[in-house]
Motif scaffolding. Structure first.
Motif, PDB file in Angstrom:
ATOM      1  N   GLU A 100      40.386  47.342  47.336  1.00 59.20           N
ATOM      2  CA  GLU A 100      41.052  46.198  47.835  1.00 59.20           C
ATOM      3  C   GLU A 100      40.039  44.818  47.578  1.00 59.20           C
ATOM      4  O   GLU A 100      40.661  43.781  47.316  1.00 59.20           O
ATOM      5  N   LYS A 101      38.865  44.945  47.289  1.00 65.66           N
ATOM      6  CA  LYS A 101      37.964  43.957  46.988  1.00 65.66           C
ATOM      7  C   LYS A 101      38.365  43.496  45.573  1.00 65.66           C
ATOM      8  O   LYS A 101      38.276  42.446  45.173  1.00 65.66           O
ATOM      9  N   SER A 102      38.444  44.607  44.709  1.00 62.37           N
ATOM     10  CA  SER A 102      38.762  44.467  43.183  1.00 62.37           C
ATOM     11  C   SER A 102      39.995  43.240  43.347  1.00 62.37           C
ATOM     12  O   SER A 102      40.162  42.308  42.567  1.00 62.37           O
ATOM     13  N   LEU A 103      41.114  43.499  43.901  1.00 60.22           N
ATOM     14  CA  LEU A 103      42.046  42.764  44.188  1.00 60.22           C
ATOM     15  C   LEU A 103      41.902  41.421  44.554  1.00 60.22           C
ATOM     16  O   LEU A 103      42.380  40.395  43.784  1.00 60.22           O
ATOM     17  N   GLN A 104      41.318  41.419  45.465  1.00 58.17           N
ATOM     18  CA  GLN A 104      40.924  39.979  46.215  1.00 58.17           C
ATOM     19  C   GLN A 104      40.016  39.291  45.232  1.00 58.17           C
ATOM     20  O   GLN A 104      40.332  38.011  44.915  1.00 58.17           O
ATOM     21  N   ASP A 105      39.223  39.725  44.372  1.00 54.93           N
ATOM     22  CA  ASP A 105      38.230  39.183  43.711  1.00 54.93           C
ATOM     23  C   ASP A 105      39.352  38.540  42.384  1.00 54.93           C
ATOM     24  O   ASP A 105      38.888  37.714  41.864  1.00 54.93           O
ATOM     25  N   THR A 106      40.358  39.500  42.009  1.00 55.39           N
ATOM     26  CA  THR A 106      40.773  38.866  40.904  1.00 55.39           C
ATOM     27  C   THR A 106      41.917  37.724  41.400  1.00 55.39           C
ATOM     28  O   THR A 106      41.895  36.735  40.517  1.00 55.39           O
ATOM     29  N   ILE A 107      42.313  37.825  42.504  1.00 51.08           N
ATOM     30  CA  ILE A 107      43.326  36.750  42.979  1.00 51.08           C
ATOM     31  C   ILE A 107      42.469  35.641  43.075  1.00 51.08           C
ATOM     32  O   ILE A 107      42.787  34.364  42.633  1.00 51.08           O
ATOM     33  N   THR A 108      41.164  35.488  43.521  1.00 52.36           N
ATOM     34  CA  THR A 108      40.405  34.291  43.931  1.00 52.36           C
ATOM     35  C   THR A 108      39.798  33.771  42.474  1.00 52.36           C
ATOM     36  O   THR A 108      39.984  32.843  42.240  1.00 52.36           O
ATOM     37  N   SER A 109      39.387  34.680  41.656  1.00 55.46           N
ATOM     38  CA  SER A 109      38.669  34.292  40.242  1.00 55.46           C
ATOM     39  C   SER A 109      39.490  33.849  39.152  1.00 55.46           C
ATOM     40  O   SER A 109      39.196  33.130  38.574  1.00 55.46           O
ATOM     41  N   GLN A 110      40.840  34.456  39.370  1.00 53.05           N
ATOM     42  CA  GLN A 110      41.669  34.237  38.007  1.00 53.05           C
ATOM     43  C   GLN A 110      43.061  34.023  38.520  1.00 53.05           C
ATOM     44  O   GLN A 110      44.122  34.102  37.825  1.00 53.05           O
ATOM     45  N   ARG A 111      42.964  32.895  39.695  1.00 54.18           N
ATOM     46  CA  ARG A 111      44.055  32.496  40.277  1.00 54.18           C
ATOM     47  C   ARG A 111      45.003  31.703  39.060  1.00 54.18           C
ATOM     48  O   ARG A 111      44.306  31.134  38.412  1.00 54.18           O
ATOM     49  N   GLY A 112      46.063  31.975  39.035  1.00 52.18           N
ATOM     50  CA  GLY A 112      46.939  31.476  37.907  1.00 52.18           C
ATOM     51  C   GLY A 112      47.187  31.852  36.780  1.00 52.18           C
ATOM     52  O   GLY A 112      47.688  31.345  35.617  1.00 52.18           O
ATOM     53  N   SER A 113      46.281  32.741  36.323  1.00 54.05           N
ATOM     54  CA  SER A 113      46.077  33.305  34.947  1.00 54.05           C
ATOM     55  C   SER A 113      46.168  35.072  34.765  1.00 54.05           C
ATOM     56  O   SER A 113      46.558  35.196  33.699  1.00 54.05           O
ATOM     57  N   TYR A 114      46.185  35.509  35.831  1.00 58.73           N
ATOM     58  CA  TYR A 114      46.248  37.089  35.687  1.00 58.73           C
ATOM     59  C   TYR A 114      47.841  37.320  35.669  1.00 58.73           C
ATOM     60  O   TYR A 114      48.790  36.475  35.981  1.00 58.73           O
ATOM     61  N   ILE A 115      48.148  38.682  35.153  1.00 60.51           N
ATOM     62  CA  ILE A 115      49.467  38.979  35.165  1.00 60.51           C
ATOM     63  C   ILE A 115      49.694  40.021  36.332  1.00 60.51           C
ATOM     64  O   ILE A 115      48.957  40.877  36.455  1.00 60.51           O
ATOM     65  N   ALA A 116      50.872  39.804  37.043  1.00 56.27           N
ATOM     66  CA  ALA A 116      50.862  40.984  38.110  1.00 56.27           C
ATOM     67  C   ALA A 116      52.295  41.722  37.742  1.00 56.27           C
ATOM     68  O   ALA A 116      53.198  41.256  37.083  1.00 56.27           O
ATOM     69  N   VAL A 117      51.752  43.078  37.945  1.00 59.40           N
ATOM     70  CA  VAL A 117      53.142  44.057  37.412  1.00 59.40           C
ATOM     71  C   VAL A 117      53.584  44.609  38.957  1.00 59.40           C
ATOM     72  O   VAL A 117      52.477  45.022  39.440  1.00 59.40           O
ATOM     73  N   VAL A 118      54.794  44.878  39.044  1.00 56.78           N
ATOM     74  CA  VAL A 118      55.059  45.417  40.427  1.00 56.78           C
ATOM     75  C   VAL A 118      56.003  46.658  39.945  1.00 56.78           C
ATOM     76  O   VAL A 118      57.013  46.458  39.286  1.00 56.78           O
ATOM     77  N   GLU A 119      55.645  47.669  40.492  1.00 56.79           N
ATOM     78  CA  GLU A 119      56.408  48.821  40.240  1.00 56.79           C
ATOM     79  C   GLU A 119      57.050  49.434  41.834  1.00 56.79           C
ATOM     80  O   GLU A 119      56.252  49.554  42.633  1.00 56.79           O
ATOM     81  N   GLY A 120      58.318  49.640  41.676  1.00 54.67           N
ATOM     82  CA  GLY A 120      58.929  50.124  43.157  1.00 54.67           C
ATOM     83  C   GLY A 120      59.686  48.908  43.781  1.00 54.67           C
ATOM     84  O   GLY A 120      59.264  47.813  43.467  1.00 54.67           O
ATOM     85  N   SER A 121      60.796  49.374  44.576  1.00 55.59           N
ATOM     86  CA  SER A 121      61.249  48.174  45.298  1.00 55.59           C
ATOM     87  C   SER A 121      60.440  47.781  46.640  1.00 55.59           C
ATOM     88  O   SER A 121      59.590  48.495  46.860  1.00 55.59           O
TER      89      SER A 121
END
Ligand code: SF4
Ligand code: F3S
Length: 406
Positions: free
Chosen positions: A107-128
């Motif tokens: 979960e820290k990896s996730l939060q770190d990415t959201i914080t440090s790469q806001r607006g530039s990372y790609i999100a992939v969603v699998e599943g409904s």
């Protein structure tokens, strides 16, 4: 560290070299991607250059109500070098199924990415995403899927909905479901999003979407359902190698009969290719080894919204399907796609080339099926010539597209 140094250290090509991917495999991959994107071969050099010179964006991959089939599809290229290349197009910062960290570290990896790469990372969603009962049917780390998706997707540069479940709700949204399952675009409004539908999505289409983004710095053009045109621009029925048998009234009547052994049309065995748009005939599966109709099974329409309800019974011929129905002609469907695209999408590289190619093909083609009426015994439909005015209009469209793309 300036941009150039960072690319040399962590760009796509640098990452591939670290993994000992040969130059030959890299060039082959770029060539395959050109084909998957339905671009002329001259675009391969653009793709090579872009992948050599671009930084790898971060990837966050979320799994909700799913079977992990799309992860399998993305990661299971049987050619090791191709799998390496797809993995190295992006920096995979978070993927619950394959990442090494777990629990709080994950979960820290996730939060770190959201914080440090806001607006530039790609999100992939699998599943409904389940919305019923405040989303309690899918929670991760005590948080409802909808809350996680809102945080991750609204802070991303773009979101890729991987598979029919993430695109349109899929099997969890089939009749009788109780979780209130929906696709990402139904759950969260206003996202920059592309729907890579199919059950599962073809991993080659994910790679092609990423390559398009890295090469042209934007997502591919889409149809009115938010699906990439390069993958959903044509009906399976129109590209199917069994089409000549359909036109000749040669249908498989039962599994294993002589027609089945001869590769005849599977419409009477329930094939939904006439109501499904996807590029299966062109790119196939398992690194181009084969595809459902190629191995003698009808298409079940897995790339279409609500296919579990609208395309069943899978083993019966449907006389009528709404929307892009079997009663529609190739010509009408093609024009419908073009009209919708012109109205609803941003026209850019891939879209304009595809439309140009498709219009040219239709203009050049000899008479296409103009009125298709499926009789209950599956007899062959009549074929007529499209009106001259429509052929002229298509020719003009081709010329205009060619002018604008040069
Ligand atoms: Fe191919 Fe199915 Fe169309 Fe027959 S009905 S030509 S098998 S897509
Ligand atoms: Fe799906 Fe039909 Fe292709 S079932 S995998 S869209 S042939």
């Amino acid at each position: 560290m300036d941009d150039r140094e960072e690319i040399l250290r962590d760009g796509v090509w640098a990452a591939l070299e670290r993994r000992n991917v040969s130059r030959r495999d890299f060039l082959k991959f770029c060539s395959v991607m050109t084909g998957a994107l339905a671009l002329p071969s001259r675009y391969t050099s653009h793709i090579v250059k872009a992948l050599e010179q671009t930084k790898r964006p971060a990837l966050v991959w979320l799994e909700f109500q799913d079977c992990a089939g799309n992860s399998e599809s993305a990661l299971r290229a049987s050619h090791p070098s191709f799998a390496d290349i797809v993995l190295d197009l992006l920096s995979w910062n978070y993927h619950e199924t394959v990442m090494v960290p777990s629990g709080k570290a994950a979960e820290k990896s996730l939060q770190d990415t959201i914080t440090s790469q806001r607006g530039s990372y790609i999100a992939v969603v699998e599943g409904s995403i389940p919305l019923a009962d405040n989303g309690i049917y899918c929670t991760i780390g005590g948080r409802a899927a909808i809350d996680i998706a809102k945080e991750v997707c609204t802070n991303a540069y773009a979101t890729i909905a991987a598979g029919t479940c993430a695109s349109f709700g899929g099997i969890p949204a089939a009749a009788g479901g109780v979780t209130g399952a929906v696709g990402v675009s139904q759950a969260i409004a206003g996202l920059r999003l592309i729907n890579l539908s199919a059950c599962p999505m073809n991993g080659a289409n994910l790679a092609a979407t990423l390559v398009h983004y890295l090469t042209f710095e934007e997502l591919p053009a889409t149809d009115q359902l938010g699906r990439p045109l390069f993958a959903h621009g044509d009906r399976i029925h129109d590209d199917c190698p069994r089409r000549a048998h359909y036109d000749a009234g040669e249908f498989v009547q039962e599994w294993g009969d002589e027609g089945h052994q001869q590769g005849w049309c599977l419409y009477k065995m329930g094939c939904k290719g006439p109501a499904t748009s996807y590029n299966c005939p062109r790119i196939q599966w398992n690194d181009g080894t084969n595809w459902p109709i190629g191995v003698g099974h009808g298409c079940v329409g897995c790339a279409e919204p609500q296919f579990w309800d609208t395309m069943t019974p899978f083993y019966q011929a449907l006389p009528n399907v709404g929307g892009f129905g079997v009663e529609a002609t190739a010509e009408e469907v093609g024009l419908g796609v073009i009209g919708a695209v012109a109205a609803l999408t941003t026209v850019h590289a891939v879209g304009s080339v595809i439309r140009s190619q498709r219009a040219k093909q239709r203009a050049d083609k000899e008479p296409v099926t103009h009125t298709v009426s499926f009789s209950s015994d599956g007899s062959a439909p009549p074929t007529t010539t499209p009106p001259e005015s429509s052929r002229q209009a298509l020719q003009q469209e081709t010329e205009s597209q060619e002018r604008s793309s040069t």
